[in-house]
Design a protein around this motif. Structure first.
Motif, short mmCIF file in Angstrom:
data_model
loop_
_atom_site.label_atom_id
_atom_site.label_comp_id
_atom_site.label_asym_id
_atom_site.label_seq_id
_atom_site.Cartn_x
_atom_site.Cartn_y
_atom_site.Cartn_z
N ILE A 40 -9.00 45.28 32.55
CA ILE A 40 -8.33 44.44 33.77
C ILE A 40 -7.98 42.93 32.80
CG2 ILE A 40 -7.51 43.00 35.99
CD1 ILE A 40 -9.69 45.76 36.96
N LEU A 41 -6.97 42.66 32.99
CA LEU A 41 -7.07 40.82 31.80
C LEU A 41 -5.86 39.62 32.52
CD1 LEU A 41 -5.84 41.97 28.25
CD2 LEU A 41 -8.13 41.77 29.02
N PRO A 42 -6.51 39.02 33.68
CA PRO A 42 -5.78 38.03 34.47
C PRO A 42 -5.19 36.61 33.14
CG PRO A 42 -8.10 37.58 34.69
CD PRO A 42 -8.27 38.36 33.86
N ILE A 43 -4.09 36.68 33.00
CA ILE A 43 -3.63 36.17 32.31
C ILE A 43 -2.39 34.67 32.72
CG2 ILE A 43 -3.47 37.76 30.33
CD1 ILE A 43 -0.16 37.48 30.60
N GLY A 44 -2.75 34.34 33.54
CA GLY A 44 -2.17 33.75 34.48
C GLY A 44 -0.58 34.26 34.49
N THR A 45 0.29 32.33 34.57
CA THR A 45 1.83 33.41 34.04
C THR A 45 2.36 32.36 32.48
OG1 THR A 45 1.85 30.52 35.73
CG2 THR A 45 2.38 32.95 36.03
N LEU A 46 3.29 32.85 31.91
CA LEU A 46 3.17 33.02 30.52
C LEU A 46 4.34 31.56 30.84
CD1 LEU A 46 4.67 36.01 29.64
CD2 LEU A 46 3.14 34.73 28.50
N MET A 80 7.89 35.99 35.51
CA MET A 80 9.35 35.41 34.77
C MET A 80 9.78 34.55 35.59
SD MET A 80 11.21 39.13 35.14
CE MET A 80 12.61 38.42 33.42
N PHE A 81 9.12 33.83 35.80
CA PHE A 81 9.62 32.78 36.58
C PHE A 81 9.82 31.80 35.62
CE2 PHE A 81 7.07 33.93 40.06
CZ PHE A 81 7.58 34.16 40.98
N ASN A 82 9.23 30.84 34.58
CA ASN A 82 9.32 30.95 33.81
C ASN A 82 10.19 30.75 31.76
OD1 ASN A 82 8.15 27.99 35.13
ND2 ASN A 82 6.32 29.10 34.35
N VAL A 83 10.30 32.28 31.81
CA VAL A 83 11.00 32.63 30.51
C VAL A 83 12.17 33.70 31.23
CG1 VAL A 83 8.38 32.53 29.58
CG2 VAL A 83 9.05 34.77 30.83
N ASP A 84 12.44 33.87 30.33
CA ASP A 84 13.59 35.05 29.79
C ASP A 84 13.47 36.30 29.76
OD1 ASP A 84 14.23 34.64 27.39
OD2 ASP A 84 16.03 33.72 27.88
N ASN A 85 14.18 37.49 29.69
CA ASN A 85 14.05 39.13 29.05
C ASN A 85 13.58 38.66 27.58
OD1 ASN A 85 14.44 42.15 28.80
ND2 ASN A 85 14.92 41.49 31.60
N ASP A 86 14.76 38.33 26.92
CA ASP A 86 14.75 38.75 25.78
C ASP A 86 13.09 37.46 25.59
OD1 ASP A 86 16.85 39.06 24.77
OD2 ASP A 86 18.05 36.90 24.84
N PHE A 87 12.46 36.65 25.64
CA PHE A 87 11.02 35.90 25.03
C PHE A 87 10.12 36.93 25.60
CE2 PHE A 87 6.94 34.14 26.30
CZ PHE A 87 6.88 33.03 25.54
N LEU A 88 10.28 37.30 26.76
CA LEU A 88 9.96 38.53 27.37
C LEU A 88 9.50 40.10 26.33
CD1 LEU A 88 7.02 38.96 29.61
CD2 LEU A 88 8.88 39.76 30.94
N SER A 145 13.26 32.64 39.37
CA SER A 145 13.00 33.78 38.90
C SER A 145 13.81 35.02 39.33
CB SER A 145 12.03 33.63 40.59
OG SER A 145 11.68 35.27 40.10
N GLN A 146 14.03 35.66 38.51
CA GLN A 146 14.99 37.19 38.63
C GLN A 146 14.62 37.45 39.89
OE1 GLN A 146 17.92 37.67 37.10
NE2 GLN A 146 18.75 38.71 38.23
N GLU A 147 13.51 37.87 40.37
CA GLU A 147 13.21 38.71 41.45
C GLU A 147 13.81 37.69 42.82
OE1 GLU A 147 8.42 38.22 42.45
OE2 GLU A 147 8.10 40.07 42.39
N VAL A 148 13.64 36.78 42.90
CA VAL A 148 14.08 35.80 43.97
C VAL A 148 15.64 35.60 44.67
CG1 VAL A 148 14.91 33.56 44.80
CG2 VAL A 148 12.47 34.23 43.78
N ARG A 149 16.16 35.49 42.99
CA ARG A 149 17.67 35.96 42.51
C ARG A 149 18.44 37.28 43.31
NH1 ARG A 149 16.49 31.08 41.97
NH2 ARG A 149 16.28 32.01 44.86
N ASP A 150 17.68 38.94 42.86
CA ASP A 150 18.12 39.59 43.31
C ASP A 150 17.36 40.11 45.42
OD1 ASP A 150 18.21 40.40 40.91
OD2 ASP A 150 16.90 41.49 40.27
N ARG A 151 16.20 38.86 45.14
CA ARG A 151 16.36 39.77 47.31
C ARG A 151 17.07 38.74 47.32
NH1 ARG A 151 9.43 39.02 47.13
NH2 ARG A 151 9.34 41.05 45.75
#
Length: 656
Positions: A40-46, A80-88, A145-151
């Motif tokens: 298990i690796l907790p990495i924070g947010t990108l 995905m709060f601070n990065v887009d799909n291409d970066f990820l 966040s894409q998650e927020v936009r989708d909801r």
């Protein structure tokens, strides 16, 4: 520590979240069934922009490589709060490891998605159709966040299908936290009450459960009843929702099931099987009381609604027992954090660390430190491990291995593996790897076996360890600086109290030390004598042979006095050709013996020097405590000087 079985790495943002805990539990269940290792690796947010050094957590992701893991589970929704799909996509491909994403698909990487629309739409339609609510409020989130936009899109699309206009919705933009939602809604409700206007909604839809709890708290504080005055629903189905009064109607993403299925997909990929690029599981609406339902009053028949009205959440006895154990561990972790020793050093920490970790029933742990802390004062995407690290402390109950103060230091290259072989034996327990950092400084990392999924307790414990290492490193640096200062200070003091020509104490050095010795002698009622010495004929030596030869005579005389008095007594050069000796416990008989030795050594030196001139010295002494001066240091020196003058006069008479 090289892989001996297939090892799956589960990346999470933070340990202290219900989402992380549920995801890890699901993945751990699959790993136990297939006898796999779980890391298990907790990495924070990108690209975290929080400004509180949380970006430092990302450094632990540097262990994602083929030497450490066979595959990676990566939840994209939390990243995905601070990065887009291409970066990820680029970021994940850089590890060149089999990967399965969760939540949102990433280009060219297999992904397990949750159909949020099914459960969330059912929950919203439940409010509109079954309860007749038409005036709705939305507690949403600022950000990209894409998650927020989708909801949000699901929410407004469902309203539109039922003839409710988007403009009629009162929306609040928080930050996904309980506190933010509470403050926003409470401020709004109080303003409505002050201005005597209706608040404008019958139900609140929160885009996560934490925000829903904040809304419920604000409503209660403003005097509203839930659900009689305002209904509330959330999203995520975290355990707290069952215990709330009223219990929270919400949407479950079946996170534990996600972890299990994603792990099985990843395992198939590692084994060479072809897996689909997109897999999907449905979300489920869980009806409880906050929407206005009761056990016998819900007729909504959507297949994506799960009726779970029992808010007593009955637990088996062993689960209750485990809860009390977990509570005690959490209390002890907090206590350890708040009572940390700010004065601790690295050597002291090493002696106690294994016992501190065992206290929390951790069956094995290894603490790895870099040779020197690494300073990363700005946000980064990739962290480059140093080529050298060492095992600071480690133990493993399974093998009996344990480091102690006598254990030889184990140095290794962390780029070649997480740990050297045979430090920790992997078993059924998941391993958590956590970066040890404080502020911008990275000290190393911890690899710890977790016996149960008490990630909240573990997170506090790890932060405590990081703080301890910060204290210890700072204290070690302070000690090094102090030692260096002391060395420089002592060197300067030596220069300040040492006679440059002879190397014995100068007047200041003699006075300081002799006065201290005299004080001790006084307190112990010791006897002794003060001796005053003056070279004979130094002026004549300087006049006839030059000052260089005079200096040579002074040095010779000081060496003789040092040989006779310097080992046992306090000796100093207090003037050009004057010396003094403070001799505790010396009797007159001993003095006369010493004086005879000095005269003999002077005669020998004179002969060896070719009899150019005679080297000699006159001495006067005053015993202490004296009749007039007692133990008075300066008075004794003056009385000895007077005795010396008498001896000088007698020598002159003999020469005539």
């Amino acid at each position: 520590m090289m892989k001996k079985r297939v090892r799956i790495c589960c990346v999470v943002d933070y340990l202290i979240s219900d989402y992380s805990e549920s995801l890890v539990r699901g993945a751990a269940e699959f790993c136990r069934e297939k006898n796999l290792e779980l890391l298990i690796l907790p990495i924070g947010t990108l690209r975290s922009g929080s400004g509180h050094f949380t970006y430092q957590m990302l450094s632990v992701a540097s262990h994602i490589n083929s030497k450490n893991v066979d595959g990676v589970l990566f939840p994209t929704g939390t990243q995905m709060f601070n990065v887009d799909n291409d970066f990820l996509s680029s970021y994940l491909k850089s590890y060149n490891i089999k990967t399965v994403c969760l939540s949102y698909p990433v280009k060219d990487i297999p992904s397990l998605m949750v159909d949020c629309k099914t459960g969330f739409k059912s929950a919203i339609e439940h409010l509109i159709v079954d309860h007749g609510y038409r005036k709705l409020a939305l507690m949403t989130v600022c950000g990209k966040s894409q998650e927020v936009r989708d909801r949000e899109n699901i929410f407004y699309e469902t309203l539109a299908e039922h003839g409710i206009e988007k403009e009629s919705v009162i929306s609040f933009h928080g930050d996904f936290t309980n506190y933010s939602a509470h403050d926003l809604l409470y401020t709004y409700l109080k303003d409505c009450q002050v201005n005597m206007k209706h608040h404008g909604f019958d139900a609140i839809v929160a885009l996560n459960d934490d925000s829903a709890f904040g809304c419920m708290k604000a409503l209660k504080e403003a005097g509203f009843r839930i659900p009689e005055d305002v209904a509330v629903i959330g999203f995520d189905d975290i355990p707290r929702g069952v215990f709330e009064k009223p219990s929270l109607t919400t949407v479950s993403q079946q996170v534990g099931k996600q972890g299990y299925i994603a792990a099985s997909l990843l395992y198939d990929s590692i084994m060479g099987k072809e897996i689909p690029m997109i897999s999907e599981i449905p979300s489920v609406c869980k009806i409880r009381h906050s929407c206005g339902c009761r056990k016998d009053k819900c007729s909504f028949s959507s297949p994506y609604i799960e009726k779970s009205f029992d808010s007593t959440y009955r637990l088996k006895d062993e689960h209750v027992s485990q809860w009390f154990v977990s509570k005690d561990r959490l209390i002890n972790a907090v206590r350890l954090y708040t009572t940390g020793n700010e004065e601790i050093t690295l050597s002291e920490l090493k002696l106690i660390l294994n016992d501190k970790l065992r206290f929390f029933d951790i069956p094995g742990a290894a603490i790895v430190l870099y040779e020197n802390p690494i300073d990363k004062p700005v946000c980064f995407d990739y962290f480059h491990l140093p080529k050298q690290a060492y095992i600071f402390s480690a133990y493993d109950n399974a093998t009996g291995f344990e480091t102690n103060s006598e254990t030889a230091e184990v140095v290794f290259n962390p780029n070649e593996g997480l740990l050297p072989n045979d430090i920790l034996k992997t078993g059924e327990e998941p391993l958590v790897v956590y970066e040890l950092y404080h502020g911008s400084l990275h000290y190393g990392y911890a690899v710890i076996k977790i016996p149960v999924m008490e990630l909240y307790t573990f997170d506090i414990l790890i932060q405590t360890l990081a703080t301890f290492f910060s204290y210890a490193y700072n204290n070690n640096l302070a000690m090094q600086e102090k030692n260096l200062f002391d060395q420089k200070y002592n060197k300067l003091m030596d220069i300040a109290i040492t006679d440059e020509l002879t190397g014995i104490r100068n007047r200041r050095g003699f006075m300081n030390l002799a006065e201290s010795v005299m004080n001790v002698a006084h307190s112990m009622n010791q006897k002794g004598m003060m001796i005053f010495c003056d070279m004979d004929g130094l002026k004549k030596i300087n006049d006839n042979f030059g000052h260089e030869e005079g200096d040579k005579a002074i040095i010779a005389e000081s060496n003789i006095l040092k040989k006779v008095f310097g080992e046992k007594y306090v000796l100093g050069r207090i003037g050009g050709d004057e010396f003094a000796v403070l001799a505790t416990e010396m009797t007159e008989k001993e003095f006369l013996k010493c004086k005879k030795t000095v005269d003999t050594l002077c005669a020998n030196w004179t002969k060896k020097n070719g009899n150019l001139y005679k080297l000699s010295i006159s001495m006067g002494f005053q015993e202490f405590p004296s009749h007039d001066g007692g133990y008075g240091f300066r008075i004794l020196l003056s009385e000895a000087d007077a005795k010396l003058y008498i001896e000088k006069q007698e020598k002159k008479k003999k020469r005539k």
